[in-house]
Enzyme design. Structure first.
Site, short mmCIF file in Angstrom:
data_model
loop_
_atom_site.label_atom_id
_atom_site.label_comp_id
_atom_site.label_asym_id
_atom_site.label_seq_id
_atom_site.Cartn_x
_atom_site.Cartn_y
_atom_site.Cartn_z
N ASP A 200 14.17 -14.34 4.43
CA ASP A 200 15.37 -13.38 4.67
C ASP A 200 15.10 -11.80 4.25
O ASP A 200 14.59 -11.88 2.83
CB ASP A 200 16.70 -14.09 4.31
CG ASP A 200 16.92 -15.17 5.27
OD1 ASP A 200 16.27 -15.59 6.20
OD2 ASP A 200 18.28 -15.61 5.01
N ASP A 202 17.48 -9.84 3.48
CA ASP A 202 18.56 -9.36 2.57
C ASP A 202 18.44 -10.16 1.08
O ASP A 202 19.35 -10.06 0.41
CB ASP A 202 19.95 -9.64 2.97
CG ASP A 202 20.21 -10.96 3.53
OD1 ASP A 202 19.24 -11.93 3.44
OD2 ASP A 202 21.35 -11.18 3.91
N TRP A 262 23.89 -17.52 13.93
CA TRP A 262 23.76 -17.87 12.54
C TRP A 262 24.16 -19.34 12.16
O TRP A 262 25.04 -20.05 12.65
CB TRP A 262 25.01 -16.90 11.82
CG TRP A 262 24.80 -17.08 10.19
CD1 TRP A 262 23.92 -16.31 9.40
CD2 TRP A 262 25.45 -18.09 9.66
NE1 TRP A 262 24.28 -16.67 7.99
CE2 TRP A 262 24.88 -17.76 8.23
CE3 TRP A 262 26.29 -19.04 9.90
CZ2 TRP A 262 25.35 -18.80 7.05
CZ3 TRP A 262 26.89 -19.94 8.69
CH2 TRP A 262 26.49 -19.63 7.40
N GLU A 265 19.73 -23.84 11.45
CA GLU A 265 18.31 -23.98 11.54
C GLU A 265 17.68 -24.34 10.12
O GLU A 265 16.61 -25.21 10.27
CB GLU A 265 17.65 -22.62 12.21
CG GLU A 265 17.34 -21.67 11.21
CD GLU A 265 18.39 -20.76 10.58
OE1 GLU A 265 19.67 -21.33 11.07
OE2 GLU A 265 18.24 -20.31 9.51
N ASP A 266 18.29 -23.88 9.14
CA ASP A 266 17.59 -24.25 8.05
C ASP A 266 17.94 -25.63 7.45
O ASP A 266 17.02 -26.51 6.81
CB ASP A 266 18.19 -23.29 6.75
CG ASP A 266 19.44 -23.07 6.62
OD1 ASP A 266 20.21 -23.72 7.72
OD2 ASP A 266 20.07 -22.08 5.96
N MET A 292 21.50 -10.86 -3.17
CA MET A 292 21.71 -10.68 -1.82
C MET A 292 22.38 -9.43 -1.58
O MET A 292 23.55 -9.01 -2.05
CB MET A 292 22.52 -12.01 -1.20
CG MET A 292 22.74 -11.69 0.20
SD MET A 292 24.04 -12.82 0.96
CE MET A 292 22.81 -14.23 0.89
N HIS A 295 26.12 -6.94 3.13
CA HIS A 295 26.32 -6.43 4.66
C HIS A 295 27.27 -7.28 5.27
O HIS A 295 27.64 -8.51 4.75
CB HIS A 295 24.72 -6.73 5.13
CG HIS A 295 24.31 -8.11 5.18
ND1 HIS A 295 24.78 -9.00 6.24
CD2 HIS A 295 23.58 -8.85 4.45
CE1 HIS A 295 24.16 -10.44 6.00
NE2 HIS A 295 23.44 -10.33 4.82
N ARG A 297 28.41 -9.27 8.80
CA ARG A 297 27.51 -10.15 9.83
C ARG A 297 27.26 -9.00 11.10
O ARG A 297 27.94 -8.40 11.57
CB ARG A 297 28.60 -11.21 10.34
CG ARG A 297 28.00 -11.84 11.50
CD ARG A 297 27.57 -13.38 11.23
NE ARG A 297 28.38 -13.97 10.39
CZ ARG A 297 28.03 -14.61 9.29
NH1 ARG A 297 26.84 -14.64 8.85
NH2 ARG A 297 29.02 -15.45 8.49
#
Ligand SMILES: *[C@@H]1O[C@H](CO)[C@@H](O)[C@H](O)[C@H]1NC(C)=O
Ligand SMILES: *[C@@H]1O[C@H](CO)[C@@H](O)[C@H](O)[C@H]1NC(C)=O
Ligand SMILES: *[C@@H]1O[C@H](CO)[C@@H](O)[C@H](O)[C@H]1NC(C)=O
Length: 351
Positions: A200, A202, A262, A265-266, A292, A295, A297
């Protein structure tokens, strides 16, 4: 004669027989040991190799009698010794920097030894060749901060690596997993990578003992993160940053292409790993720590409400939904000094 006299003596004959027997045994042992050690000692043994049992290192040991894979590459590279798994340049926790006025030119100046998104250590040959895949859209600041901190980190680890940014064109719903599938397929067109890190944009690693190498099982690198106050998330969590070998990814048919927006998938990939009879390994939580970058969304990456439904069907669809069904339009591949930028059109959700 004196000799005859000695041989005539029964006791001496027994001694001689014993002496010959001992000699034969010693010669036999020596011979066996020599053969054994030449057969089983890897060409480049490192002190820490014993604790690191990756399929790659096991393969190297087993196939030691065969010519090494690197023989096709240049003589100079072949002469280099293999890098240790724990580089002597590691520093542990290095304070992360997020300067508000950082520019790409600053990072390029700081990391002059990268060419076309690729780096190789000069003094040794890396354990594995590692492709870092970063799904991306509209996160320029995060990418700068990640590169600024991650590139020196990877170089301290003495890794042979390349950075692939997989950029989803347009403003339709984001699909992280499909971008990672595309990164895998496109990166393998360029080089025969051993290990892939799904990363990722971030998440920034805090401790350089968290090695970006693959293991004998799929590896999850984010054990704790400042966003959860360094508490673990849930046992099956397999998101953020993961490391899998080419073979491990092929075995699970990569990610699903059906997770738009979001989440989910993981977890889907975690189920695939189980269906492929593999387990997830993790480094110690003291080492596998991340920051992290905060941020809000992103627009176009709202929570995927279909994820629960999709997760019920993984065992039915995993063999037909994944790398073997990943379709996209490749718009451009651009080689910058610090990264390879792959821009793709993946369309939008079908229903
Ligand atoms: C960024 O800002 C800091 C002060 O906040 C300054 O010291 C530094 O020189 C600036 N860097 C660049 C590249 O402008
Ligand atoms: C996507 O959205 C951004 C702003 O949110 C806009 O500037 C850009 O033109 C849009 N791109 C397309 C292809 O619609
Ligand atoms: C984690 O650290 C980053 C960088 O210092 C900061 O931007 C972010 O707000 C932190 N997150 C939390 C939840 O504290």
């Amino acid at each position: 004669m004196r000799i005859t006299g000695i041989f005539g003596n029964l006791l001496c004959q027994i001694r001689l027989l014993l002496f010959i027997a001992v000699c034969v045994t010693i010669v036999g042992w020596t011979n066996f040991y020599m053969k054994d050690s030449t057969r089983y000692t890897p060409k480049y043994r490192t002190p820490v190799e014993n604790f690191w049992k990756s399929p790659l290192s096991e393969k190297k040991t087993e196939e030691n009698s065969q010519p090494p894979l690197v023989e096709q590459t240049s003589q100079k590279e072949e002469d280099l010794k293999i890098c240790p798994i724990l580089s002597p340049n590691l520093q542990g926790v290095v304070p992360l920097m997020f300067p508000p006025n950082l520019t790409l030119a600053d990072v390029e100046k700081k990391i002059p030894m990268m060419r076309n998104g690729h780096y190789q250590p000069e003094t040794c040959r890396s354990q594995q060749r590692v492709a870092i895949l970063i799904p991306y859209r509209n996160r320029e600041r995060h990418l700068l901060y990640l590169l600024d901190n991650l590139l020196p980190f990877l170089q301290r680890q003495l890794l042979d690596y390349a950075i692939y940014i997989i950029h989803q064109a347009g403003n339709d719903t984001f699909n992280r997993a499909q971008l990672l599938n595309i990164g895998y397929l496109e990166a393998l067109k360029e080089e025969n990578w051993d290990c892939f890190i799904f990363h990722d944009v971030d998440l920034v690693p805090e401790n350089d003992y968290n090695t970006y190498l693959c293991d004998s099982e799929p590896k999850h690198l984010v054990v704790v993160c400042n966003a959860t106050n360094y508490n673990s998330v849930y046992k099956e969590y397999f998101g953020g940053v993961t490391a899998m070998t080419r073979k491990q990814i092929a075995k699970v048919n990569g990610y699903s292409n059906n997770y738009w927006g979001w989440g989910g998938e993981d977890d889907d990939l975690y189920y695939r790993v189980q269906l492929g009879n593999m387990t997830v390994v993790r480094p110690a939580r003291e080492v596998a720590r991340y920051t992290m970058i905060s941020h809000t969304r992103d627009v176009g990456n709202e929570k995927n409400e279909k994820r629960w439904e999709l997760l019920k069907n993984v065992s039915k669809v995993w063999k037909t939904d994944g790398l073997n069904s990943c379709t996209y339009e490749l718009l451009s591949i651009e080689h910058n000094p610090l990264y390879i930028n792959i821009t793709v059109d993946i369309g939008k959700p079908h229903n």
